[in-house]
Design a protein around this motif. Structure first.
Motif, PDB file in Angstrom:
ATOM      1  N   ALA A  53       0.470  -2.212  -5.813  1.00 60.68           N
ATOM      2  CA  ALA A  53      -0.366  -3.369  -6.315  1.00 60.68           C
ATOM      3  C   ALA A  53      -0.036  -4.375  -5.312  1.00 60.68           C
ATOM      4  N   TYR A  54       1.836  -4.155  -4.730  1.00 62.01           N
ATOM      5  CA  TYR A  54       2.451  -5.019  -3.940  1.00 62.01           C
ATOM      6  C   TYR A  54       1.415  -4.991  -2.102  1.00 62.01           C
ATOM      7  N   LYS A  91      -1.005 -11.655   1.071  1.00 57.49           N
ATOM      8  CA  LYS A  91      -1.225 -12.546   0.030  1.00 57.49           C
ATOM      9  C   LYS A  91       1.390 -13.114  -0.318  1.00 57.49           C
ATOM     10  N   ILE A  92       1.689 -11.500   0.523  1.00 60.12           N
ATOM     11  CA  ILE A  92       2.516 -12.298  -0.031  1.00 60.12           C
ATOM     12  C   ILE A  92       3.380 -11.527   1.007  1.00 60.12           C
ATOM     13  N   LYS A 149      -2.909  -7.675   2.776  1.00 61.98           N
ATOM     14  CA  LYS A 149      -3.655  -8.652   2.705  1.00 61.98           C
ATOM     15  C   LYS A 149      -3.508 -10.131   2.666  1.00 61.98           C
ATOM     16  N   LEU A 155      -1.739  -6.233  -1.380  1.00 58.58           N
ATOM     17  CA  LEU A 155      -1.310  -7.796  -1.333  1.00 58.58           C
ATOM     18  C   LEU A 155      -0.110  -8.249   0.218  1.00 58.58           C
ATOM     19  N   LYS A 156       0.705  -7.010   0.335  1.00 56.00           N
ATOM     20  CA  LYS A 156       0.562  -7.407   1.329  1.00 56.00           C
ATOM     21  C   LYS A 156       0.619  -7.154   2.572  1.00 56.00           C
TER      22      LYS A 156
END
Length: 309
Positions: A87-88, A96-97, A94, A91-92
């Motif tokens: 999940a991390y 987002k993190i 995208k 998000l990376k």
């Protein structure tokens, strides 16, 4: 060159596993967890399999953890952390993190050597970037001190009682570290809380690799070992000094022994633990000799692995 842990930095860093938990007095697991979290250089997310650590540190509505923490079932801490790491990464990708986060799974020997081995093996094979820490106290302590495949030969447990027919556990301790090495992961090591700088340096090495890493950490249990609470770290040190629990690491396939002690006799490790008291009866001393032979044989195999690289 790998930067080593600096004691002043560790001493001044925040406690991420707080006091007030309900682990038994003298339990080495709390000491190990504090050492591991002190060594982490980035924010961490922790997955924790069912067991002593989970039960005693998160009795509702309280928690000893000052990091994001997930309770997993007995058998799937590695699978849970695989999902978190995936999940991390999503998000990376995208955007987002953007910060580095490390992922650590904690489980006991019951949840690692035995019923968690399948999910751990899968996570290692898939190559998830995560550190898996096995807290090896050599039995299923949380559920009543039953034997596990990490329990050594001759040890008393509630499922290997000592009597006329049974003289403690009749099987040898599984060599889990070798099993993990066979997966070809970037970093694998054994550590002990008695040698805390070595342990924390290994944590930092493990968290810096791109891929899975594994630490098998010795964790004496006064309740299950029938030892005095105040000698847990001393027992950890004796385990290293007798070569019962050697300190070594495998980094990208290269083996290294971190300490070559003047080997003490195995009796020094066994005597403080009443789970081994029956071994000192004349009719059972063959088991002490067998344990000594096994320790020496495994040490020689370890030395050969270093020499044959």
């Amino acid at each position: 060159m790998t930067r080593l842990v600096r004691l002043k930095e560790i001493a001044g860093s925040e406690e991420l596993f707080t006091s007030g938990h309900r682990l038994c007095t003298g339990c080495a697991e709390a000491t190990v967890v504090r050492q591991v979290l002190h060594a982490a250089e980035n924010p961490v997310v922790v997955a924790n399999a069912t067991g002593c650590l989970e039960v005693a540190s998160t009795i509702y509505p309280y928690s000893a953890w000052k990091v994001p923490w997930i309770h997993s079932a007995f058998e799937n801490a590695a699978a849970t952390m695989s999902g978190v790491e995936s999940a991390y990464n999503a998000l990376k990708r995208k955007g987002k993190i953007d910060r580095k986060i490390d992922f650590i799974a904690f489980a006991g020997d019951g949840g690692t050597y035995d019923i968690g081995l399948q999910s751990l093996s899968g996570a290692l094979e898939r190559g998830h970037r995560m550190l898996y820490v096995c807290l090896d106290n050599e039995a299923y302590m949380n559920t009543g001190i039953q034997r596990s495949s990490a329990t050594p030969l001759g040890a008393w447990t509630t499922t290997t009682p000592v009597g006329e027919k049974i003289k403690g556990k009749s099987e040898y301790k599984k060599d889990l570290t070798d099993i993990i090495v066979a997966h070809g992961v970037p970093y694998v090591a054994q550590a002990s809380p008695s040698h805390f700088m070595d342990l924390m340096n290994k944590v930092q090495k493990a968290l810096r690799v791109e891929g899975p890493s594994f630490l098998n950490i010795f964790a004496p249990c006064p309740r299950g070992w029938r030892s005095e609470a105040e000698i847990s770290i001393q027992l950890s040190r004796i385990a290293v000094e007798t070569n019962y629990w050697p300190l070594f690491e495998i980094e990208n396939g290269t083996w290294k022994i971190n300490l070559k002690p003047r080997q003490k006799p195995i009796e020094e490790y066994l005597k403080p633990q009443r789970r081994f008291a029956h071994l000192f009866k004349p009719e059972n001393k063959w088991m002490i000799e067998d344990l000594q032979h096994t320790v020496e044989e495994r040490w020689e195999k370890l030395l050969k692995k270093i020499d044959n690289q």
